[in-house]
Every structure is written in C-alpha cells, then in structure tokens.
Design a protein around this motif. Structure first.
Motif, PDB file in Angstrom:
ATOM      1  N   ALA A  60     -19.321 -32.353   6.550  1.00 32.09           N
ATOM      2  CA  ALA A  60     -18.075 -32.963   7.031  1.00 32.09           C
ATOM      3  C   ALA A  60     -18.251 -33.270   8.516  1.00 32.09           C
ATOM      4  CB  ALA A  60     -16.910 -31.998   6.829  1.00 32.09           C
ATOM      5  N   ASP A  61     -17.726 -34.371   8.944  1.00 31.33           N
ATOM      6  CA  ASP A  61     -17.849 -34.755  10.356  1.00 31.33           C
ATOM      7  C   ASP A  61     -16.707 -34.109  11.137  1.00 31.33           C
ATOM      8  OD1 ASP A  61     -18.668 -35.896  12.677  1.00 31.33           O
ATOM      9  OD2 ASP A  61     -18.156 -37.954  12.114  1.00 31.33           O
ATOM     10  N   VAL A  62     -16.778 -32.782  11.259  1.00 31.88           N
ATOM     11  CA  VAL A  62     -15.694 -32.021  11.879  1.00 31.88           C
ATOM     12  C   VAL A  62     -15.464 -32.402  13.345  1.00 31.88           C
ATOM     13  CG1 VAL A  62     -14.898 -29.694  12.462  1.00 31.88           C
ATOM     14  CG2 VAL A  62     -15.942 -30.134  10.235  1.00 31.88           C
ATOM     15  N   PRO A  63     -16.494 -32.552  14.178  1.00 30.94           N
ATOM     16  CA  PRO A  63     -16.226 -32.916  15.575  1.00 30.94           C
ATOM     17  C   PRO A  63     -15.506 -34.258  15.727  1.00 30.94           C
ATOM     18  CG  PRO A  63     -18.456 -32.098  15.375  1.00 30.94           C
ATOM     19  CD  PRO A  63     -17.919 -32.259  13.981  1.00 30.94           C
ATOM     20  N   VAL A  68      -7.726 -32.933  11.988  1.00 34.03           N
ATOM     21  CA  VAL A  68      -7.520 -33.192  10.560  1.00 34.03           C
ATOM     22  C   VAL A  68      -8.410 -32.272   9.725  1.00 34.03           C
ATOM     23  CG1 VAL A  68      -7.710 -34.944   8.754  1.00 34.03           C
ATOM     24  CG2 VAL A  68      -6.833 -35.564  10.988  1.00 34.03           C
ATOM     25  N   SER A  69      -9.636 -32.050  10.160  1.00 34.81           N
ATOM     26  CA  SER A  69     -10.546 -31.166   9.438  1.00 34.81           C
ATOM     27  C   SER A  69     -10.038 -29.726   9.453  1.00 34.81           C
ATOM     28  CB  SER A  69     -11.948 -31.226  10.041  1.00 34.81           C
ATOM     29  OG  SER A  69     -12.508 -32.499   9.868  1.00 34.81           O
ATOM     30  N   PHE A  70      -9.554 -29.284  10.597  1.00 36.76           N
ATOM     31  CA  PHE A  70      -9.000 -27.935  10.691  1.00 36.76           C
ATOM     32  C   PHE A  70      -7.782 -27.789   9.785  1.00 36.76           C
ATOM     33  CE2 PHE A  70      -5.903 -24.986  12.455  1.00 36.76           C
ATOM     34  CZ  PHE A  70      -6.637 -23.803  12.411  1.00 36.76           C
ATOM     35  N   ALA A  71      -6.896 -28.780   9.810  1.00 35.53           N
ATOM     36  CA  ALA A  71      -5.688 -28.723   8.978  1.00 35.53           C
ATOM     37  C   ALA A  71      -6.045 -28.712   7.494  1.00 35.53           C
ATOM     38  CB  ALA A  71      -4.781 -29.904   9.303  1.00 35.53           C
ATOM     39  N   ALA A  72      -7.015 -29.504   7.096  1.00 35.01           N
ATOM     40  CA  ALA A  72      -7.430 -29.543   5.696  1.00 35.01           C
ATOM     41  C   ALA A  72      -8.058 -28.221   5.281  1.00 35.01           C
ATOM     42  CB  ALA A  72      -8.407 -30.692   5.466  1.00 35.01           C
ATOM     43  N   GLY A  73      -8.909 -27.642   6.127  1.00 31.21           N
ATOM     44  CA  GLY A  73      -9.510 -26.342   5.820  1.00 31.21           C
ATOM     45  C   GLY A  73      -8.467 -25.240   5.746  1.00 31.21           C
ATOM     46  N   ALA A  74      -7.513 -25.264   6.652  1.00 32.59           N
ATOM     47  CA  ALA A  74      -6.441 -24.270   6.641  1.00 32.59           C
ATOM     48  C   ALA A  74      -5.578 -24.418   5.394  1.00 32.59           C
ATOM     49  CB  ALA A  74      -5.591 -24.400   7.903  1.00 32.59           C
TER      50      ALA A  74
END
Length: 110
Positions: A60-63, A68-74
């Motif tokens: 995943a292109d987290v940086p 959005v990546s943090f919210a999806a993981g949470a």
C-alpha cells in the motif's frame, strides 16, 4: 488510491486478528484457531498474520495517502474487533458463556 485503501483496510483486519492468536500462543493458552486450539498453532497463525500485515502495508502506498490509509487500517481493526467481541470466531459469544457459568455457580467473578 482505492487499492491503497483496500490494502490498508485488510492490513488492519489481519493485524488486529493476529494479535490475540500471537499473545495466546506465546502465553501457552488455548484459543480458537482454524489450525488447532493449542499454543503452537495460535502462535504460528499470529506470526503469519503479522507478516501478512507487513506485506500489505509494504504494497500500500501509505506515505502518499497517509491519513486515508490510517483511517482504513483503523476501520479494519475496529470491525474485526467488533466481530470477535460480538459474534466470536466460531459464532458464539464468550461473554454469554461466562455469564451463564456465573449464574450456574461454576465461575465466580473477580
């Protein structure tokens, strides 16, 4: 971006699901697991879940999409946690079992 959100969501699900298996495995306690309920299968399942989580986060292109990546993981971690808290891994709630045992006098709280 949608792929990053999906991968982050699945990383949250797998990571949160791996945690109890890993902990029960290293503490030599029984816990429901598809590979067996003893400590070793749980440890291996937890370890594999953490490895899979790391692989998903890597791809995943987290940086690029950090928030959005943090919210999806949470959200993934929250949903798998609610699933296990309410339904349980095999469709039964531990809370109801403990309450039933307390009422029958087999288990005393605290």
């Amino acid at each position: 971006m949608l792929l990053d959100v999906f991968l982050s969501f699945m990383a949250g699900v797998l990571g949160a699901n791996a945690f109890p298996h890993f902990v029960k495995g290293i503490t030599k306690e029984s816990y429901p697991c598809i590979f067996g309920n003893s400590a070793v299968p749980n440890f291996v399942a937890g370890w594999a879940g953490f490895v899979a989580t790391a692989v998903l986060i890597y791809f995943a292109d987290v940086p690029e999409h950090a928030l959005v990546s943090f919210a999806a993981g949470a959200a993934g971690a929250l949903l798998i946690g609610l699933f296990h808290a309410k339904i349980g891994a095999f469709g039964k709630s531990l809370t109801n079992d403990v309450l039933n045992q307390t009422e029958e006098g087999r288990c005393q709280p605290g």
